[in-house]
Design an enzyme around this catalytic site. Sequence first.
Site, PDB file in Angstrom:
ATOM      1  N   ALA A 126       0.806  -1.225   0.000  1.00  0.00           N
ATOM      2  CA  ALA A 126       0.000   0.000   0.000  1.00  0.00           C
ATOM      3  C   ALA A 126       0.841   1.277   0.000  1.00  0.00           C
ATOM      4  O   ALA A 126       0.337   2.348  -0.336  1.00  0.00           O
ATOM      5  CB  ALA A 126      -0.942  -0.013   1.209  1.00  0.00           C
ATOM      6  N   ARG A 164       9.138 -10.974 -16.287  1.00  0.00           N
ATOM      7  CA  ARG A 164       8.384 -10.985 -15.031  1.00  0.00           C
ATOM      8  C   ARG A 164       8.621 -12.273 -14.243  1.00  0.00           C
ATOM      9  O   ARG A 164       8.642 -12.279 -13.028  1.00  0.00           O
ATOM     10  CB  ARG A 164       6.894 -10.795 -15.305  1.00  0.00           C
ATOM     11  CG  ARG A 164       6.571  -9.446 -15.947  1.00  0.00           C
ATOM     12  CD  ARG A 164       5.094  -9.335 -16.211  1.00  0.00           C
ATOM     13  NE  ARG A 164       4.727  -8.134 -16.947  1.00  0.00           N
ATOM     14  CZ  ARG A 164       4.661  -8.052 -18.283  1.00  0.00           C
ATOM     15  NH1 ARG A 164       4.969  -9.108 -19.035  1.00  0.00           N
ATOM     16  NH2 ARG A 164       4.299  -6.927 -18.866  1.00  0.00           N
ATOM     17  N   ASN A 221       9.359 -13.106  -5.167  1.00  0.00           N
ATOM     18  CA  ASN A 221       7.987 -12.778  -4.764  1.00  0.00           C
ATOM     19  C   ASN A 221       7.153 -13.996  -4.356  1.00  0.00           C
ATOM     20  O   ASN A 221       6.215 -13.865  -3.561  1.00  0.00           O
ATOM     21  CB  ASN A 221       7.266 -12.030  -5.893  1.00  0.00           C
ATOM     22  CG  ASN A 221       7.746 -10.583  -6.016  1.00  0.00           C
ATOM     23  OD1 ASN A 221       8.402 -10.053  -5.117  1.00  0.00           O
ATOM     24  ND2 ASN A 221       7.431  -9.942  -7.131  1.00  0.00           N
ATOM     25  N   GLN A 242       0.740 -15.170   2.428  1.00  0.00           N
ATOM     26  CA  GLN A 242      -0.516 -14.409   2.316  1.00  0.00           C
ATOM     27  C   GLN A 242      -1.705 -15.332   2.047  1.00  0.00           C
ATOM     28  O   GLN A 242      -2.808 -15.082   2.533  1.00  0.00           O
ATOM     29  CB  GLN A 242      -0.374 -13.315   1.244  1.00  0.00           C
ATOM     30  CG  GLN A 242       0.643 -12.263   1.712  1.00  0.00           C
ATOM     31  CD  GLN A 242       0.721 -11.033   0.846  1.00  0.00           C
ATOM     32  OE1 GLN A 242       0.146 -10.975  -0.248  1.00  0.00           O
ATOM     33  NE2 GLN A 242       1.452 -10.039   1.316  1.00  0.00           N
ATOM     34  N   VAL A 278      -1.903  -8.611  -8.409  1.00  0.00           N
ATOM     35  CA  VAL A 278      -1.262  -7.699  -9.358  1.00  0.00           C
ATOM     36  C   VAL A 278       0.237  -7.990  -9.413  1.00  0.00           C
ATOM     37  O   VAL A 278       0.854  -7.978 -10.483  1.00  0.00           O
ATOM     38  CB  VAL A 278      -1.502  -6.228  -8.937  1.00  0.00           C
ATOM     39  CG1 VAL A 278      -0.722  -5.265  -9.817  1.00  0.00           C
ATOM     40  CG2 VAL A 278      -3.001  -5.896  -8.986  1.00  0.00           C
ATOM     41  N   ASN A 316       3.855  -9.325  -9.749  1.00  0.00           N
ATOM     42  CA  ASN A 316       4.344 -10.272 -10.749  1.00  0.00           C
ATOM     43  C   ASN A 316       5.260 -11.350 -10.182  1.00  0.00           C
ATOM     44  O   ASN A 316       5.940 -11.109  -9.188  1.00  0.00           O
ATOM     45  CB  ASN A 316       5.102  -9.488 -11.832  1.00  0.00           C
ATOM     46  CG  ASN A 316       4.143  -8.832 -12.800  1.00  0.00           C
ATOM     47  OD1 ASN A 316       3.174  -9.444 -13.214  1.00  0.00           O
ATOM     48  ND2 ASN A 316       4.420  -7.584 -13.157  1.00  0.00           N
ATOM     49  N   ASP A 327      -3.554  -5.474 -19.904  1.00  0.00           N
ATOM     50  CA  ASP A 327      -3.303  -5.947 -21.263  1.00  0.00           C
ATOM     51  C   ASP A 327      -4.534  -5.728 -22.142  1.00  0.00           C
ATOM     52  O   ASP A 327      -4.419  -5.395 -23.324  1.00  0.00           O
ATOM     53  CB  ASP A 327      -2.914  -7.426 -21.224  1.00  0.00           C
ATOM     54  CG  ASP A 327      -1.821  -7.664 -20.205  1.00  0.00           C
ATOM     55  OD1 ASP A 327      -0.779  -7.003 -20.302  1.00  0.00           O
ATOM     56  OD2 ASP A 327      -2.029  -8.470 -19.272  1.00  0.00           O
ATOM     57  N   HIS A 378       0.283 -13.239 -17.937  1.00  0.00           N
ATOM     58  CA  HIS A 378       0.625 -11.809 -18.038  1.00  0.00           C
ATOM     59  C   HIS A 378       2.145 -11.758 -18.208  1.00  0.00           C
ATOM     60  O   HIS A 378       2.891 -11.617 -17.251  1.00  0.00           O
ATOM     61  CB  HIS A 378       0.179 -11.062 -16.778  1.00  0.00           C
ATOM     62  CG  HIS A 378       0.645  -9.635 -16.756  1.00  0.00           C
ATOM     63  ND1 HIS A 378       0.227  -8.695 -17.667  1.00  0.00           N
ATOM     64  CD2 HIS A 378       1.526  -8.995 -15.941  1.00  0.00           C
ATOM     65  CE1 HIS A 378       0.806  -7.545 -17.409  1.00  0.00           C
ATOM     66  NE2 HIS A 378       1.612  -7.701 -16.370  1.00  0.00           N
TER      67      HIS A 378
HETATM   68  P1  NAD Z   1       6.785  -0.771  -5.640  1.00  0.00           P
HETATM   69  O1  NAD Z   1       8.145  -1.338  -5.356  1.00  0.00           O
HETATM   70  O2  NAD Z   1       6.670   0.681  -5.898  1.00  0.00           O
HETATM   71  O3  NAD Z   1       5.808  -1.107  -4.437  1.00  0.00           O
HETATM   72  C1  NAD Z   1       5.658  -2.416  -3.975  1.00  0.00           C
HETATM   73  C2  NAD Z   1       5.354  -2.324  -2.493  1.00  0.00           C
HETATM   74  O4  NAD Z   1       5.103  -3.647  -2.037  1.00  0.00           O
HETATM   75  C3  NAD Z   1       6.524  -1.782  -1.659  1.00  0.00           C
HETATM   76  O5  NAD Z   1       6.082  -0.675  -0.889  1.00  0.00           O
HETATM   77  C4  NAD Z   1       6.914  -2.959  -0.781  1.00  0.00           C
HETATM   78  O6  NAD Z   1       7.349  -2.552   0.508  1.00  0.00           O
HETATM   79  C5  NAD Z   1       5.603  -3.722  -0.714  1.00  0.00           C
HETATM   80  N1  NAD Z   1       5.749  -5.124  -0.331  1.00  0.00           N
HETATM   81  C6  NAD Z   1       6.747  -5.969  -0.643  1.00  0.00           C
HETATM   82  N2  NAD Z   1       6.538  -7.154  -0.052  1.00  0.00           N
HETATM   83  C7  NAD Z   1       5.384  -7.049   0.647  1.00  0.00           C
HETATM   84  C8  NAD Z   1       4.666  -7.943   1.481  1.00  0.00           C
HETATM   85  N3  NAD Z   1       5.100  -9.163   1.733  1.00  0.00           N
HETATM   86  N4  NAD Z   1       3.518  -7.496   2.051  1.00  0.00           N
HETATM   87  C9  NAD Z   1       3.076  -6.255   1.821  1.00  0.00           C
HETATM   88  N5  NAD Z   1       3.734  -5.346   1.056  1.00  0.00           N
HETATM   89  C10 NAD Z   1       4.866  -5.758   0.472  1.00  0.00           C
HETATM   90  O7  NAD Z   1       6.187  -1.642  -6.845  1.00  0.00           O
HETATM   91  P2  NAD Z   1       4.896  -1.284  -7.725  1.00  0.00           P
HETATM   92  O8  NAD Z   1       5.318  -0.488  -8.903  1.00  0.00           O
HETATM   93  O9  NAD Z   1       3.818  -0.785  -6.864  1.00  0.00           O
HETATM   94  O10 NAD Z   1       4.535  -2.753  -8.281  1.00  0.00           O
HETATM   95  C11 NAD Z   1       4.056  -3.747  -7.419  1.00  0.00           C
HETATM   96  C12 NAD Z   1       3.967  -5.077  -8.161  1.00  0.00           C
HETATM   97  O11 NAD Z   1       2.992  -5.009  -9.198  1.00  0.00           O
HETATM   98  C13 NAD Z   1       5.273  -5.521  -8.844  1.00  0.00           C
HETATM   99  O12 NAD Z   1       5.468  -6.915  -8.654  1.00  0.00           O
HETATM  100  C14 NAD Z   1       4.995  -5.218 -10.311  1.00  0.00           C
HETATM  101  O13 NAD Z   1       5.794  -6.020 -11.174  1.00  0.00           O
HETATM  102  C15 NAD Z   1       3.539  -5.576 -10.400  1.00  0.00           C
HETATM  103  N6  NAD Z   1       2.782  -5.020 -11.543  1.00  0.00           N
HETATM  104  C16 NAD Z   1       1.868  -5.837 -12.144  1.00  0.00           C
HETATM  105  C17 NAD Z   1       1.103  -5.371 -13.192  1.00  0.00           C
HETATM  106  C18 NAD Z   1       0.083  -6.255 -13.871  1.00  0.00           C
HETATM  107  O14 NAD Z   1      -0.446  -5.852 -14.926  1.00  0.00           O
HETATM  108  N7  NAD Z   1      -0.263  -7.416 -13.346  1.00  0.00           N
HETATM  109  C19 NAD Z   1       1.260  -4.050 -13.628  1.00  0.00           C
HETATM  110  C20 NAD Z   1       2.207  -3.240 -13.004  1.00  0.00           C
HETATM  111  C21 NAD Z   1       2.968  -3.746 -11.954  1.00  0.00           C
HETATM  112  C1  LMR Z   2       3.214  -4.202 -16.780  1.00  0.00           C
HETATM  113  O1  LMR Z   2       2.711  -4.953 -17.619  1.00  0.00           O
HETATM  114  O2  LMR Z   2       3.361  -2.987 -16.989  1.00  0.00           O
HETATM  115  C2  LMR Z   2       3.619  -4.762 -15.440  1.00  0.00           C
HETATM  116  O3  LMR Z   2       3.458  -6.158 -15.414  1.00  0.00           O
HETATM  117  C3  LMR Z   2       4.981  -4.361 -15.014  1.00  0.00           C
HETATM  118  C4  LMR Z   2       6.042  -5.045 -15.822  1.00  0.00           C
HETATM  119  O4  LMR Z   2       6.976  -5.588 -15.211  1.00  0.00           O
HETATM  120  O5  LMR Z   2       5.982  -5.018 -17.047  1.00  0.00           O
END
Ligand code: NAD
Ligand code: LMR
Length: 327
Positions: free
Chosen positions: A12, A98, A105, A112, A129, A131, A159, A187
């Site tokens: 968060a 990813r 991760n 969780q 969300v 990855n 996507d 993804h």
């Molecule tokens: P970020 O590093 O800015 O923030 C992630 C946060 O998660 C950090 O504040 C960290 O302290 C926290 N965190 C880590 N482990 C944790 C845990 N065990 N419990 C609670 N919090 C925890 O990263 P972001 O840019 O916010 O991205 C978050 C994730 O989303 C990444 O894995 C990124 O690759 C993924 N993502 C997925 C998609 C998608 O389309 N599915 C799109 C964008 C990003």
């Molecule tokens: C995205 O598609 O933008 C996210 O999954 C972040 C990434 O690692 O590409």
Amino acid sequence: MTDPVRVAVTGAAGSIGYSLLFRIASGEMLGPDQPLELNLLEIPPQMDALEGVAMELDDCAFPLVQEMNLSDDPAEGFEGANICMLVGGKPRGAGMERKDLVEANGPIFKAQGEAINDNAADDVRVMTVANPCNTNALITMNNAPDVPNERFTAMTRLDLNRSKYQLANKAGVNPGDVSNIAIFGNHSSTMYPDFFDARIDGEPVPEVITDHDWLKNDFIPTIQGRGSAIIDARGASSAASAANAALEHVREWYTETPEDDWVSMAVPSDGSYGIDEDLIFSFPVRCDGNGNYEIVDDLDLNDFSKEKLKATEQELQEERSVVSDLM
Ligand code: NAD
Ligand code: LMR
């Protein structure tokens, strides 16, 4: 007075969290009449930053927010949660896939999943969300045996939105005119955005966009590589567009999907299209408005599409084998 819905958001204090929480709290996700209780989960080093985010949420004086709990303990973070948005985890950097994140991760989602199993509300719905989101969702599901499998999803809504924009831009129409986009699979760079079944103003995309070479050799790789392109340009992965997609994923899960359209989510495979049933695989789905969905299982996929589905299924099977010790 409608009962409040408790939404737990992990990560968060991260980048996506910062784009997501204020929109949830304003009512954009569950509607302007739905009171909310927010459980915000982080890791210990980020608790100060999370306090700051919570102060800003207070400073918005959102009338819908009835309660806010901050925690670094998953048991507390998921206590009574009706909706869990699993955003927390490491993002990838330039040059990474990813799936390179799975070892860093993956363990987060074992812990969780167990905490959701033991503490969340009986009607909990979970979306991932972080990855690699399909495989993280699979780990979560496998560690929450008391929660029905269909409650676990992963996000491919970004996507879908990317596809909508690219097709609209090519056809010179508004993104709102594009419908029926099916995102299949992981993804990842093997995902398959199915343009054959997509529609523009109700007409099949391949009839409106007659440059089929562009559809196969430009459109598909653009969607598959969009996340990397953003990382290369921004020096950080997508955040605001990801938050927007997360919000839409949940909103549409609780909204009846129009009969002539579908949305895409990664959900537990039921064997549709011959896909391995032990995977979280993105399919076109229709939601009933009450948090339930059905996979749209009757698309007449051609050989080109079938080959793409096989490739992305195989990648997910490989990811699964890497994390078998977590399930
Ligand atoms: P970020 O590093 O800015 O923030 C992630 C946060 O998660 C950090 O504040 C960290 O302290 C926290 N965190 C880590 N482990 C944790 C845990 N065990 N419990 C609670 N919090 C925890 O990263 P972001 O840019 O916010 O991205 C978050 C994730 O989303 C990444 O894995 C990124 O690759 C993924 N993502 C997925 C998609 C998608 O389309 N599915 C799109 C964008 C990003
Ligand atoms: C995205 O598609 O933008 C996210 O999954 C972040 C990434 O690692 O590409």
